[in-house]
Scaffold this motif. Structure first.
Motif, mmCIF file in Angstrom:
data_model
loop_
_atom_site.group_PDB
_atom_site.id
_atom_site.type_symbol
_atom_site.label_atom_id
_atom_site.label_comp_id
_atom_site.label_asym_id
_atom_site.label_seq_id
_atom_site.Cartn_x
_atom_site.Cartn_y
_atom_site.Cartn_z
ATOM 1 N N ARG A 230 -14.028 47.455 34.015
ATOM 2 C CA ARG A 230 -13.943 47.734 35.191
ATOM 3 C C ARG A 230 -14.848 46.822 36.127
ATOM 4 N NH1 ARG A 230 -11.669 50.765 32.625
ATOM 5 N NH2 ARG A 230 -11.196 52.927 32.636
ATOM 6 N N ASP A 270 -6.043 47.489 35.525
ATOM 7 C CA ASP A 270 -7.088 48.233 36.883
ATOM 8 C C ASP A 270 -7.956 48.551 36.345
ATOM 9 O OD1 ASP A 270 -8.352 50.857 38.288
ATOM 10 O OD2 ASP A 270 -7.125 51.923 37.701
ATOM 11 N N THR A 271 -8.910 47.227 36.620
ATOM 12 C CA THR A 271 -10.249 47.572 36.816
ATOM 13 C C THR A 271 -11.297 48.705 37.986
ATOM 14 O OG1 THR A 271 -10.639 46.061 38.171
ATOM 15 C CG2 THR A 271 -10.291 44.725 35.579
ATOM 16 N N GLY A 272 -10.638 49.489 38.038
ATOM 17 C CA GLY A 272 -11.356 50.294 39.040
ATOM 18 C C GLY A 272 -11.495 50.075 40.284
ATOM 19 N N THR A 275 -11.364 53.785 41.905
ATOM 20 C CA THR A 275 -12.259 54.147 41.972
ATOM 21 C C THR A 275 -13.890 54.342 42.645
ATOM 22 O OG1 THR A 275 -11.640 53.249 39.664
ATOM 23 C CG2 THR A 275 -11.018 55.823 39.910
ATOM 24 N N GLY A 276 -13.858 52.972 42.578
ATOM 25 C CA GLY A 276 -15.080 51.966 42.660
ATOM 26 C C GLY A 276 -15.685 52.552 44.152
ATOM 27 N N LEU A 298 -17.754 55.454 41.346
ATOM 28 C CA LEU A 298 -16.908 55.060 39.638
ATOM 29 C C LEU A 298 -16.980 55.559 38.363
ATOM 30 C CD1 LEU A 298 -14.663 53.084 37.785
ATOM 31 C CD2 LEU A 298 -17.175 52.049 36.820
ATOM 32 N N HIS A 301 -15.758 59.041 38.941
ATOM 33 C CA HIS A 301 -13.738 59.891 38.699
ATOM 34 C C HIS A 301 -13.189 59.103 37.779
ATOM 35 C CE1 HIS A 301 -15.397 59.804 43.195
ATOM 36 N NE2 HIS A 301 -14.735 60.947 43.632
ATOM 37 N N ASP A 302 -14.028 58.544 36.788
ATOM 38 C CA ASP A 302 -13.592 58.033 35.595
ATOM 39 C C ASP A 302 -13.732 58.379 34.405
ATOM 40 O OD1 ASP A 302 -12.820 56.329 33.728
ATOM 41 O OD2 ASP A 302 -12.441 54.423 34.856
ATOM 42 N N LEU A 305 -14.945 56.485 30.905
ATOM 43 C CA LEU A 305 -16.125 55.001 30.571
ATOM 44 C C LEU A 305 -16.695 55.285 29.285
ATOM 45 C CD1 LEU A 305 -16.807 55.019 34.086
ATOM 46 C CD2 LEU A 305 -15.262 53.250 33.110
ATOM 47 N N ILE A 310 -18.540 47.002 32.529
ATOM 48 C CA ILE A 310 -18.539 47.296 33.149
ATOM 49 C C ILE A 310 -19.031 46.170 34.313
ATOM 50 C CG2 ILE A 310 -18.787 47.961 35.994
ATOM 51 C CD1 ILE A 310 -19.742 50.863 34.676
#
Ligand code: COA
Length: 395
Positions: A230, A270-272, A275-276, A298, A301-302, A305, A310
């Motif tokens: 992410r 998808d690296t977020g 969501t981030g 992040l 909502h993920d 992880l 990250i």
């Protein structure tokens, strides 16, 4: 080597919120320019009895309630909207939080990069004394001139982080990439409460700093892009993170997705990015806190992880930047379950554009004595200025 990093993290913001559709309509601007063009839907506005100290202390309070104060020997307060040229805002926060005198307290400044400078300094302190903890507070009130291009990217927010050995949330890895260049893209003169900014220059400086910091990370043996699950970026407005992702895609050749808005076409891994960016879309710019509000978003909502790496890119105009990485710890969901950022954002009291403009024009200096109206319902308030000193109250 002892794992060191972020043990717990909490976010606070201002009492009020302005809808960007209202701002756009009042200016005769198509709302899409702000909602999609900048990727912002709202921004937080401080009431007259709030500032970076009350907001920072409000972010730190639940952290201390959850974790206690044992081991805290240092408080690093990062901000670029400092309220005094000499005294650290953290000293007032220390009193509001009831921390003991055996806590060294300083303020750190380098535009939006200050929070990361504080985090890295905290890691150094804990590396030397692993039984110690460091309270890092990043708190900012982002103010530009009314009717300037920067106005829709204003905001306010604070993130408090407890840095310790064997952290429960994110272990920060030792290799980082750094880029520092002297550039006049954004600054705030000592006698001004609003920033001076060349916005388009700052966008270019940010992207060039990202390329440079990434190359430095690579040169120092940092993880390959394929090993970073992410990626979070400093978000002066969330569209900036999309531009950064596009730049990193070009620099690395890795097909990472640039989809920022829900429903955007996913054009790679998808690296977020989406969501981030959920909290920052609603907070507006929180300068030093922005990257870490992204981290909170992040983590909240993920669900996938644990054990993931990250990448975090921190940028502070002027400019200093750093690309570093961290590993999410196994129990992160339980830690984050204690935090209620959505509730904090939902609890803000809406203001009209006229009310927001009045708040913007209210005195922000400290030279004139004043008593502020009691508005905020938060745990701490800025009561006004007496004998040219800022006065704070615990509720
Ligand atoms: N629908 C969708 N998008 C729209 C639109 C509409 N109706 N109207 C405009 N846009 C897009 C533009 O195409 C542009 O997108 P792009 O950046 O991908 O090219 C975006 O909205 C912004 O428009 P622009 O004309 O560039 O805005 P601006 O010149 O008024 O100001 C900033 C943009 C970022 C320069 C300004 O907000 C600023 O100064 N911000 C503060 C400094 C800052 O945050 N710097 C970032 C690095 S730290």
């Amino acid at each position: 080597m002892t794992a060191i990093g972020i043990h717990d993290l909490e976010l606070a913001t201002g009492h009020h919120v302005l809808e960007l559709t209202d701002l756009a309509e009042s200016q005769g601007v198509v709302p899409g320019k702000y909602i999609l063009g900048l990727g912002q839907s709202q921004f937080s506005v401080l009431s007259e009895d709030e500032d970076i100290v009350t907001m920072g202390a409000a972010a730190a309070l639940p952290l201390l309630e959850r974790n206690g104060i044992e081991g805290i020997r240092t408080l690093l307060f990062a901000t670029e909207s400092g309220v005094d040229q000499s005294k650290a805002a953290g000293v007032a926060a220390l009193r509001l939080l009831g921390l003991p005198s055996g806590v060294r307290t300083v303020e750190m400044k380098q535009a939006c990069y200050g929070g990361t400078a504080a985090l890295q300094a905290a890691i150094g302190i804990v590396a030397r004394a692993p039984e110690e903890k460091v309270l890092v507070i990043a708190s900012d009130n982002a103010r530009y001139l009314l009717d300037s291009p920067g106005e829709p990217t204003q905001g306010a927010g604070a993130v408090a982080m407890l840095v310790s050995a064997d952290p429960a949330l994110l272990e920060i890895e030792p290799i980082n990439g750094i880029s520092t260049t002297d550039v006049d893209d954004f600054w705030r003169p000592n006698d001004s409460t609003t920033a001076v900014v060349d916005g388009h220059l700052s966008v270019g400086a940010y992207l060039d700093a990202l390329s440079d910091a990434w190359k430095d990370l690579e040169g120092r043996g940092g993880p390959a892009i394929g090993d970073i699950d992410r990626i979070l970026y400093h978000q002066p407005y969330t569209k900036m993170a999309k531009k950064a992702q596009q730049r990193l895609r070009e620099v690395t050749g890795e097909e990472i997705s640039t989809a920022l808005n829900p429903g955007d076409e996913v054009d790679g891994r998808d690296t977020g990015l989406e969501t981030g960016s959920r909290y920052n879309r609603r907070l507006g710019n929180s300068y030093t806190a922005s990257l870490y509000a992204g981290l909170a978003s992040l983590l909240d909502h993920d669900d996938e992880l644990a054990g993931k790496r990250i990448g975090l890119f921190s940028y502070g105009s002027g400019c200093v930047s750093e690309f570093f990485t961290g590993i999410v710890q196994e129990g992160y969901r339980e830690v984050r379950a204690a935090s209620h950022v959505e509730d904090v954002l939902d609890a803000r009291v809406p203001v009209t554009v006229a009310e927001y403009r009045d708040l913007h024009n209210a005195p922000h200096g400290t030279s004139t004595d004043q008593v502020t109206p009691a508005v905020t319902t938060g745990p701490f308030r800025f009561a006004g200025v007496a004998d040219q000193a800022r006065r704070y109250e615990v509720r």
